[in-house]
Motif scaffolding. Structure first.
Motif, PDB file in Angstrom:
ATOM      1  N   UNK A 185       0.827  -1.219   0.000  1.00 21.99           N
ATOM      2  CA  UNK A 185       0.000   0.000   0.000  1.00 21.99           C
ATOM      3  C   UNK A 185       0.859   1.266   0.000  1.00 21.99           C
ATOM      4  N   UNK A 186       2.120   1.136   0.394  1.00 20.82           N
ATOM      5  CA  UNK A 186       3.009   2.316   0.426  1.00 20.82           C
ATOM      6  C   UNK A 186       3.605   2.642  -0.947  1.00 20.82           C
ATOM      7  N   UNK A 187       3.475   1.739  -1.886  1.00 17.17           N
ATOM      8  CA  UNK A 187       4.080   1.955  -3.212  1.00 17.17           C
ATOM      9  C   UNK A 187       3.300   3.011  -3.986  1.00 17.17           C
ATOM     10  N   UNK A 188       3.998   3.847  -4.739  1.00 14.28           N
ATOM     11  CA  UNK A 188       3.282   4.863  -5.537  1.00 14.28           C
ATOM     12  C   UNK A 188       2.576   4.226  -6.730  1.00 14.28           C
ATOM     13  N   UNK A 189       1.419   4.768  -7.076  1.00 13.96           N
ATOM     14  CA  UNK A 189       0.707   4.237  -8.236  1.00 13.96           C
ATOM     15  C   UNK A 189       1.262   4.845  -9.528  1.00 13.96           C
ATOM     16  N   UNK A 190       2.091   5.832  -9.377  1.00 12.47           N
ATOM     17  CA  UNK A 190       2.588   6.561 -10.560  1.00 12.47           C
ATOM     18  C   UNK A 190       3.886   7.246 -10.174  1.00 12.47           C
ATOM     19  N   UNK A 191       4.834   7.339 -11.080  1.00 15.48           N
ATOM     20  CA  UNK A 191       6.050   8.102 -10.790  1.00 15.48           C
ATOM     21  C   UNK A 191       6.638   8.649 -12.087  1.00 15.48           C
ATOM     22  N   UNK A 192       7.586   9.559 -11.929  1.00  7.90           N
ATOM     23  CA  UNK A 192       8.258  10.124 -13.092  1.00  7.90           C
ATOM     24  C   UNK A 192       9.621   9.460 -13.259  1.00  7.90           C
ATOM     25  N   UNK A 193       9.911   9.084 -14.486  1.00 10.10           N
ATOM     26  CA  UNK A 193      11.236   8.567 -14.817  1.00 10.10           C
ATOM     27  C   UNK A 193      11.976   9.693 -15.534  1.00 10.10           C
ATOM     28  N   UNK A 194      13.006  10.240 -14.859  1.00  8.18           N
ATOM     29  CA  UNK A 194      13.689  11.423 -15.373  1.00  8.18           C
ATOM     30  C   UNK A 194      14.734  11.061 -16.414  1.00  8.18           C
ATOM     31  N   UNK A 237      10.012   2.382   1.814  1.00  2.19           N
ATOM     32  CA  UNK A 237       8.589   2.697   1.614  1.00  2.19           C
ATOM     33  C   UNK A 237       8.418   3.849   0.619  1.00  2.19           C
ATOM     34  N   UNK A 238       7.530   3.640  -0.332  1.00  2.93           N
ATOM     35  CA  UNK A 238       7.268   4.681  -1.323  1.00  2.93           C
ATOM     36  C   UNK A 238       8.208   4.685  -2.511  1.00  2.93           C
ATOM     37  N   UNK A 239       9.192   3.778  -2.514  1.00  2.00           N
ATOM     38  CA  UNK A 239      10.110   3.731  -3.660  1.00  2.00           C
ATOM     39  C   UNK A 239       9.355   3.268  -4.903  1.00  2.00           C
ATOM     40  N   UNK A 240       9.755   3.775  -6.074  1.00  2.00           N
ATOM     41  CA  UNK A 240       9.019   3.426  -7.301  1.00  2.00           C
ATOM     42  C   UNK A 240       9.163   1.951  -7.663  1.00  2.00           C
ATOM     43  N   UNK A 241       8.059   1.359  -8.035  1.00  2.00           N
ATOM     44  CA  UNK A 241       8.048  -0.059  -8.380  1.00  2.00           C
ATOM     45  C   UNK A 241       7.036  -0.300  -9.488  1.00  2.00           C
ATOM     46  N   UNK A 242       7.306  -1.296 -10.295  1.00  2.00           N
ATOM     47  CA  UNK A 242       6.417  -1.679 -11.390  1.00  2.00           C
ATOM     48  C   UNK A 242       6.139  -3.170 -11.278  1.00  2.00           C
ATOM     49  N   UNK A 243       4.883  -3.547 -11.402  1.00  2.00           N
ATOM     50  CA  UNK A 243       4.472  -4.959 -11.393  1.00  2.00           C
ATOM     51  C   UNK A 243       4.732  -5.530 -12.783  1.00  2.00           C
ATOM     52  N   UNK A 244       5.588  -6.532 -12.866  1.00  2.00           N
ATOM     53  CA  UNK A 244       5.923  -7.096 -14.167  1.00  2.00           C
ATOM     54  C   UNK A 244       5.256  -8.426 -14.437  1.00  2.00           C
ATOM     55  N   UNK A 245       4.774  -8.604 -15.642  1.00  3.45           N
ATOM     56  CA  UNK A 245       4.220  -9.896 -16.061  1.00  3.45           C
ATOM     57  C   UNK A 245       5.006 -10.413 -17.248  1.00  3.45           C
ATOM     58  N   UNK A 246       5.351 -11.674 -17.221  1.00  5.29           N
ATOM     59  CA  UNK A 246       6.115 -12.268 -18.340  1.00  5.29           C
ATOM     60  C   UNK A 246       5.616 -13.680 -18.604  1.00  5.29           C
ATOM     61  N   UNK A 247       4.446 -14.003 -18.069  1.00  7.58           N
ATOM     62  CA  UNK A 247       3.916 -15.358 -18.226  1.00  7.58           C
ATOM     63  C   UNK A 247       3.688 -15.686 -19.697  1.00  7.58           C
ATOM     64  N   UNK A 248       4.273 -16.792 -20.116  1.00  9.03           N
ATOM     65  CA  UNK A 248       3.978 -17.328 -21.449  1.00  9.03           C
ATOM     66  C   UNK A 248       3.985 -18.846 -21.341  1.00  9.03           C
ATOM     67  N   UNK A 249       4.030 -19.532 -22.465  1.00  8.73           N
ATOM     68  CA  UNK A 249       3.969 -20.981 -22.427  1.00  8.73           C
ATOM     69  C   UNK A 249       5.130 -21.591 -23.208  1.00  8.73           C
TER      70      UNK A 249
END
Lengths: 505, 505
Positions: free
Chosen positions: A90-99, A290-302
């Motif tokens: 819940x502490x993760x930001x939903x959005x951030x800027x990549x400079x 806490x609050x550091x930028x993070x991205x949820x990654x998906x790479x599921x394939x078959x």
């Protein structure tokens, strides 16, 4: 035949759409019902509570133990309860800027924004004339140049090809330096231990004229943390994750859940495991920073049922991409996916599998599209021609994502009345006023009629892509770099190489 | 190189997914807001009220005049008010059944069902070895055989290539006969005057063991009515439309609104004109045959700004496809779109442009996908290799459209627990039980690793498609036809040819 004739092709000016970061105007396409999302989330929480996950890093385990995790004293297993996980995430930001070094190339990561990284990490590369080869420094820097030249590429996500002629212990220094001087877009670094990430932070600070401290609140690169599926996170990754998180740099947590190999053969099972691995790793990151930028990654394939090889750009991949986006949004986190294919050549298969990926990725609202340009062969080869093909497909999609204007001028009732039944619109003022900019102008597609195309050498898209990549490299001019910055980077690289090789010797 | 080596390729059994008519589980993707739909509809009604449309058929004009249209006594212009139009169109069915000779191949046209027709009407055809050529009877029947053999093809929409070695006045007889004997799927006929449609009805009745009267309530083929944009409908089309409508056969009303040529250069303007032409023509059909099956067709695309040639599979095309679906649903009518591209070869451009079309068409809920397999070169050439590529892309999409199952067995918590952190899923019972059918099996994609692929000849997708099409034709067996039916069709064709050529001489 096409190859020989391609030399007769008349040179045309290279044209592409201007740089921009697109937004996705459509609602996300849902593969799962809301109930199905809940079921997968619930099952993934049970995996972490009942089975647990191996964190191969004593520091990480100790940190998690202190925060209430059930840590196996004699092993590497960590069990995390749902309250601990959800409170941390819940502490993760939903959005951030990549400079970016060039502020005009900074990116928003989140909401309905999307952005594209160049292919990263293949050991091999290829082009139609040179064939397939192990990557080297020349190829590496050529791909970096292409990443700067092509406006569809928003960031460099890693090494477009591994330059194996540089020593592996210090390769990252030259590689990051090239990203920071041959491009002015956000760069990438590998989380293989803390040291490479630390160097990337230092070098980014130099390039951007900031201090290391300032970079803590100005995320300047993203690094991918791959889990060693199933349910394991390796030591170098956890060390790199910690260094990036404490340094304020974004981590993309990407479980490598290949259904039938490193995860269950069923997509639902692979998604449960993907989510479990992502939840645990993101929770750890948010606990230490806490609050550091993070991205949820998906790479599921078959895997391919015939050969056991990984397959990409498949129907299952597209489903997993959409479902992954739903799981990321369930956590209110930005989502990473990829533009992938499994073709061994830059051919029709490469592009239809890529388009399967691109559509799924955009309809599923991926905020970060890794391997967006140049990926081939399931990630084992970077292709110069494929990079041009991807640029065409992606900038076409950017145009598709631009909303339609419906007003009196665009509906053109006056023009319809003027031309009247049986007439023609070529010569009307309404057409003349708009003709030059009315439609998408391709960079690779050839829309001439067959006779004109044949007369010009019957060059197929593959060989046109070859000519375009050669032209781009021939015309390449690096972005401006302050000489003092260039010098400081040189000095940093020289000093660190000396340290590394002195130490290694 | 690839061509020479392709001869070394080991022959593998041809495999494809079983025949089925897919449904689209996603909500339609909207390009236009509801307000924008209203604006376009309003503008198109104003076009018909204020500008009017030319109907180049005295019978049609007289019929419309009797029903309250404002018909120019000395010309061809017809002005239709909105009440007349909307009242007529309200009689059209939102859904109908298209009956096949083999009832298992009958189709539902409407709701969220979709179906695919083979390419139709190119004057030329090509394959990699034979090159590009004007169509002939052998090529025509080969494409018809492919249409039967490939399960993704649901109907034959017209002549996959024009067999120019048959006399044009009677060609339709052999062409329809081939459709009715070499396939057991719904067939197609051209609305070039009443006679061709009448023959198609008679022959369909023979093939299906019905009377002409019975066929009135059993729609057995679809015919396309193209307007001569802007705002004109030609005599043969109106005659064919009337014959089909009175005979209970479906008409697909498709304005040919190429933005910048036959319609305004702006997409909104092209859509206004498309909708106006469709509204007027559908209204006429419903006035002469209330309740007769009809499909709203969209074909709006743009011209290439450099050459003036039509372009397809473009971003503008994708936008128009989605918007067209919204306009069709606004009238509660089935929607027709197409799988198109403008490439001059079966290459990467052909497939990325096709995938742009296929995704847009499916996301826009096209109920009928014309030119679904084999179209190339903006419709001027049918390609045997492209037909195989389309089959791969489409059956992959069918798999993608299959909903995900999320239950305990699929979420595989037990298997995840059994394998545990750091394990592997290849050998678990959960995998073994499902492995053979877990994933989509491609018919064209080659997912082996590079070394195996190279060892097998490094055959690109284009040449693999070539081998597959040759194999399909070599293995082709026509569906069963009752000898009495075959004889009756022979007799009908012989009699009609004699009538036509006797009359022509």
């Amino acid at each position: 035949m096409a190859r020989r004739k391609s030399q007769r092709r008349q040179k045309q000016a290279f044209q592409q759409l201007p740089w921009r970061q697109p937004r996705i105007p459509f609602p996300p396409l849902k593969m799962l019902s809301d109930d199905q999302v809940e079921h997968i989330v619930e099952a993934s929480l049970r995996v972490l509570e009942e089975i647990g996950i191996d964190f191969l890093c004593p520091v990480a385990r100790e940190t998690l133990r202190q925060h209430g995790a059930d840590v196996d004293a004699s092993g590497e297993r960590v069990k995390l309860d749902r309250a601990l996980i959800m409170e941390a995430i819940a502490k993760a930001p939903s959005k951030f800027t990549l400079h970016a070094r060039n502020p005009a190339h900074s990116l928003t990561i989140g909401d309905n924004w999307t952005c594209v990284g160049a292919v990263s990490s293949p050991p091999n590369c290829s082009d139609l004339k040179g064939g397939r080869r192990v990557g080297n420094w020349q190829d590496y820097t050529d791909f970096i140049r292409m990443s700067q030249a092509l406006n569809v590429v928003h960031f460099v996500g890693g090494y477009p090809v591994e330059p194996v002629d540089l020593p592996p212990e210090s390769r990252h220094l030259e590689c990051v330096q090239a990203m920071l001087t041959l491009t002015d877009k956000p760069y990438g670094a590998y989380a293989l231990g803390a040291e490479r990430i630390s160097d990337a932070i230092e070098m980014g600070a130099i390039a951007r004229g900031r201090t290391r401290e300032q970079l803590k609140s100005e995320c300047s690169f993203m690094t991918v943390i791959n889990t060693s599926s199933p349910l394991r996170v390796d030591l170098p990754m956890l060390q790199g994750l910690r260094e990036a998180a404490l340094g304020g740099q974004a981590v993309i947590i990407t479980p490598f859940t290949l259904a039938g190999a490193m995860s269950p053969v069923t997509l639902a099972g692979a998604l449960v495991q993907q989510n479990a691995e992502a939840l645990a790793t993101i929770a750890y990151q948010q606990i230490i920073a806490p609050g550091a930028p993070v991205v949820y990654g998906g790479f599921t394939s078959n895997v391919d049922m015939k050969s056991g090889a990984p397959a990409f750009g498949t129907p299952e991949y597209a489903k997993a991409v959409l479902a992954g986006g739903q799981l990321a949004r369930h956590l209110d986190l930005p989502y990473r996916s990829s533009n992938v294919n499994a073709s061994n050549a830059a051919d029709s298969q490469a592009t239809y599998e890529s388009m399967m990926s691109i559509w799924a990725v955009l309809m599923g609202h991926a905020n970060v599209i890794k391997h967006g340009a140049g990926w081939q062969e399931g990630g084992l080869c970077a292709s110069f021609e494929k990079m041009v093909m991807d640029a065409e497909m992606l900038q076409g999609m950017w145009e598709f994502l631009t909303p339609l204007v419906v007003d009196d001028a665009e509906m053109a009732l006056d023009a319809i009345a003027d031309v009247g039944p049986g007439g023609h619109f070529f010569g009307t003022q309404h057409t003349i006023d708009r003709f030059e900019t009315a439609f998408y102008a391709p960079l690779l597609s050839d829309w001439r009629n067959f006779e004109s195309w044949e007369e010009a050498g019957a060059v197929t898209a593959e060989w046109r892509a070859h000519a375009i990549y050669k032209q781009l490299l021939a015309e390449f001019e690096p972005p401006a770099t302050d000489p003092a910055v260039a010098e400081a980077l040189d000095a940093y690289v020289a000093r660190r190489k000396e340290e590394i090789h002195g130490r290694a010797a």
